[in-house]
Write a protein that holds these residues in place. Structure first.
Motif, short mmCIF file in Angstrom:
data_model
loop_
_atom_site.label_atom_id
_atom_site.label_comp_id
_atom_site.label_asym_id
_atom_site.label_seq_id
_atom_site.Cartn_x
_atom_site.Cartn_y
_atom_site.Cartn_z
N ARG A 177 0.84 -1.20 0.00
CA ARG A 177 0.00 0.00 0.00
C ARG A 177 0.88 1.25 0.00
O ARG A 177 0.56 2.24 -0.67
CB ARG A 177 -0.94 0.03 1.21
CG ARG A 177 -1.88 1.23 1.16
CD ARG A 177 -2.70 1.42 2.42
NE ARG A 177 -3.62 0.33 2.65
CZ ARG A 177 -4.58 0.36 3.58
NH1 ARG A 177 -4.72 1.42 4.35
NH2 ARG A 177 -5.37 -0.67 3.75
N ASP A 181 1.12 4.18 -2.83
CA ASP A 181 1.00 5.62 -2.51
C ASP A 181 2.09 6.40 -3.24
O ASP A 181 1.85 7.51 -3.73
CB ASP A 181 1.10 5.84 -1.01
CG ASP A 181 -0.23 5.64 -0.30
OD1 ASP A 181 -1.21 5.24 -0.97
OD2 ASP A 181 -0.30 5.88 0.92
N ASN A 390 3.17 6.66 8.17
CA ASN A 390 1.77 7.08 8.07
C ASN A 390 0.90 5.97 7.50
O ASN A 390 -0.24 5.75 7.96
CB ASN A 390 1.66 8.34 7.20
CG ASN A 390 2.20 9.57 7.91
OD1 ASN A 390 2.26 9.62 9.14
ND2 ASN A 390 2.61 10.57 7.13
N VAL A 391 1.41 5.28 6.49
CA VAL A 391 0.63 4.20 5.88
C VAL A 391 0.39 3.08 6.89
O VAL A 391 -0.74 2.56 7.00
CB VAL A 391 1.34 3.67 4.62
CG1 VAL A 391 0.68 2.37 4.13
CG2 VAL A 391 1.32 4.71 3.53
N GLN A 394 -2.24 4.07 9.26
CA GLN A 394 -3.57 3.95 8.65
C GLN A 394 -4.06 2.51 8.65
O GLN A 394 -5.23 2.22 8.96
CB GLN A 394 -3.53 4.48 7.21
CG GLN A 394 -3.29 5.98 7.09
CD GLN A 394 -2.95 6.38 5.66
OE1 GLN A 394 -3.08 5.57 4.72
NE2 GLN A 394 -2.49 7.60 5.48
N THR A 397 -5.15 1.59 12.13
CA THR A 397 -6.45 2.19 12.46
C THR A 397 -7.58 1.39 11.82
O THR A 397 -8.60 1.09 12.47
CB THR A 397 -6.49 3.65 11.97
OG1 THR A 397 -5.51 4.40 12.67
CG2 THR A 397 -7.86 4.26 12.21
N GLU A 398 -7.42 1.04 10.56
CA GLU A 398 -8.45 0.28 9.87
C GLU A 398 -8.63 -1.10 10.48
O GLU A 398 -9.76 -1.60 10.60
CB GLU A 398 -8.09 0.17 8.39
CG GLU A 398 -8.15 1.50 7.66
CD GLU A 398 -7.52 1.45 6.28
OE1 GLU A 398 -7.22 0.33 5.81
OE2 GLU A 398 -7.32 2.52 5.68
#
Length: 419
Positions: A177, A181, A390-391, A394, A397-398
């Motif tokens: 991912r 990006d 950051n990825v 994320q 969090t998901e």
């Protein structure tokens, strides 16, 4: 003085003999067929065994030393600048063509390290079933898998080594991912090259360590499978804009602008000839990346004049007696696992060794000293570290949200049953 001159001449003569042993097949002017490079863990057992047999024969002939020598000698010209992608694509094709001199039906597979990015030590590619993992305690020699007890003669006589970054573990690699990006954000070749080279590419070299974090890393077959994944990533980025099959930008190691007409070090072929994987002489595609349209490809304007440099190799790469070779081949034959890898980029189902409720960890930063010693960009590496952090945040969090939703649904179902 005469004594030292004689010694020098003897060394030069011995190297000249060794150099002549490292073949350099020319690229063909057209493609009679287009072949497919695939994920190594997806190969049927017979194809895997053929690939292993071929690379063992290349090692026996000393060709792995030759690739390590060539890469090492011109390292500053092909890293940290816009020769990186095209030159390594040509280098991989050189390797593949030599493979096919031994077995014409074999293709170079890629190692999708993104499947097990969170816990690479769980990757079957790094086990005895494929190409072995960490080096042996004490001397870092690889003693399992298809390269078990391999020797090398470049840059000195030694065993093939790996030394994982954190002793028993490599640390995390990049999730796909994060790679995508970068694909989405980078608009120029120079931007994309710098971000991939100083991010997803570098962390794998550092994680495996040993010979793999040196500029003679091609003595290890994993180098070619790792760089096949890097090449695949570039091919996917190229497929998003037809202009990327004809145009490059940025600078080379001498700060001279790079264009499609610039020549690649050692091969003396135009960069543009390496911009499409299914172009003349390359003739391959990746299993899930669109082929370049024929009308979008660069048209060469010159015939290549090969450089006089040849990589130095020796006639054997064994650090043990030749009688041991047969025994090694019997003891270390690879067996492919039956399970197929999950789809690229499926971060919820990524293979890892952690409890499913634990957060994933991003790769640790690469040190400034390590980066500078390998012609890499310290500032770009810091920017890429922030991006991958950051990825991964994320993704965590998901995953937490998904676990919470699953728990809430289970609680609601239990309440209904109780009522």
């Amino acid at each position: 003085m005469l004594k030292y001159i004689c010694i020098l001449l003897a060394v030069i003569a011995s190297e000249a003999i060794a150099k002549s042993m490292f073949p350099l097949p020319r690229l063909q002017n057209l493609c009679t067929q287009t072949s497919v490079r695939r994920d190594i863990v997806s190969l049927p057992q017979d194809e895997l065994q053929r690939f292993i047999a071929v690379v063992r024969e290349m090692h026996r002939r000393g060709w792995m030393d030759g690739f390590g020598s060539m890469h090492d000698h011109i390292a500053h010209q092909i890293h940290g600048n816009e020769q990186f992608f095209a030159w390594h694509r040509r280098f991989l094709r050189h390797f593949e063509l030599l493979m096919q001199e031994i077995d014409p039906g074999v293709m170079l597979p890629y190692w999708n390290w993104g499947t097990y990015w969170q816990s690479p030590v769980a990757d079957p590619v790094l086990t005895s079933a494929y190409f072995g993992g960490n080096g042996r305690l004490g001397d870092n020699c690889v003693v399992e898998g298809a390269q078990a007890r391999w020797g090398r003669n470049y840059p000195s006589r030694n065993c093939l080594t790996r030394r994982f970054r954190y002793g028993a573990t490599t640390g995390a690699f990049w999730p796909m991912r994060a790679v995508r990006d970068v694909m989405n954000a980078a608009k120029t070749h120079a931007q994309f090259r710098s971000r991939i080279e100083n991010g997803a590419h570098g962390i794998v070299h550092l994680g495996l360590g040993g010979d793999f974090e040196t500029m003679y890393a091609p003595v290890d077959v994993l180098f070619f499978m790792h760089h096949a994944t890097i090449d695949k990533i570039w091919a996917e980025w190229q497929s998003r804009d037809p202009l990327r099959y004809r145009q490059v930008d940025g600078y080379d190691s001498q700060r001279i602008p790079v264009t499609a007409n610039s020549l690649m070090p050692f091969y003396s072929e135009e960069v543009g000839t390496a911009l499409a994987t299914n172009g003349p002489g390359y003739c391959y595609v990746y299993d899930d990346v669109p082929a370049a349209p024929m009308g979008a490809m660069f048209k060469s304007t010159r015939r290549a004049a090969f450089s006089s440099f040849k990589a130095a190799v020796n006639n054997t790469s064994s650090v043990e007696q030749q009688a041991q070779d047969t025994e090694d081949a019997d003891d270390d034959s690879a067996v492919a696992p039956a399970a197929a890898a999950p789809p690229v980029g499926n971060e919820f189902h990524v293979k890892h060794a952690l409890n499913d409720t634990a957060d994933f960890r991003p790769p640790s930063p690469m040190s400034r000293e390590w980066l500078k010693g390998r012609h890499m960009d310290v500032a770009e590496a810091a920017r890429m570290q922030a991006l991958v952090n950051n990825v991964v945040a994320q993704i965590n969090t998901e995953r937490r949200q998904k676990r919470a939703a699953t728990a809430a649904a289970a609680a609601a179902a239990a309440a209904v049953r109780a009522a």
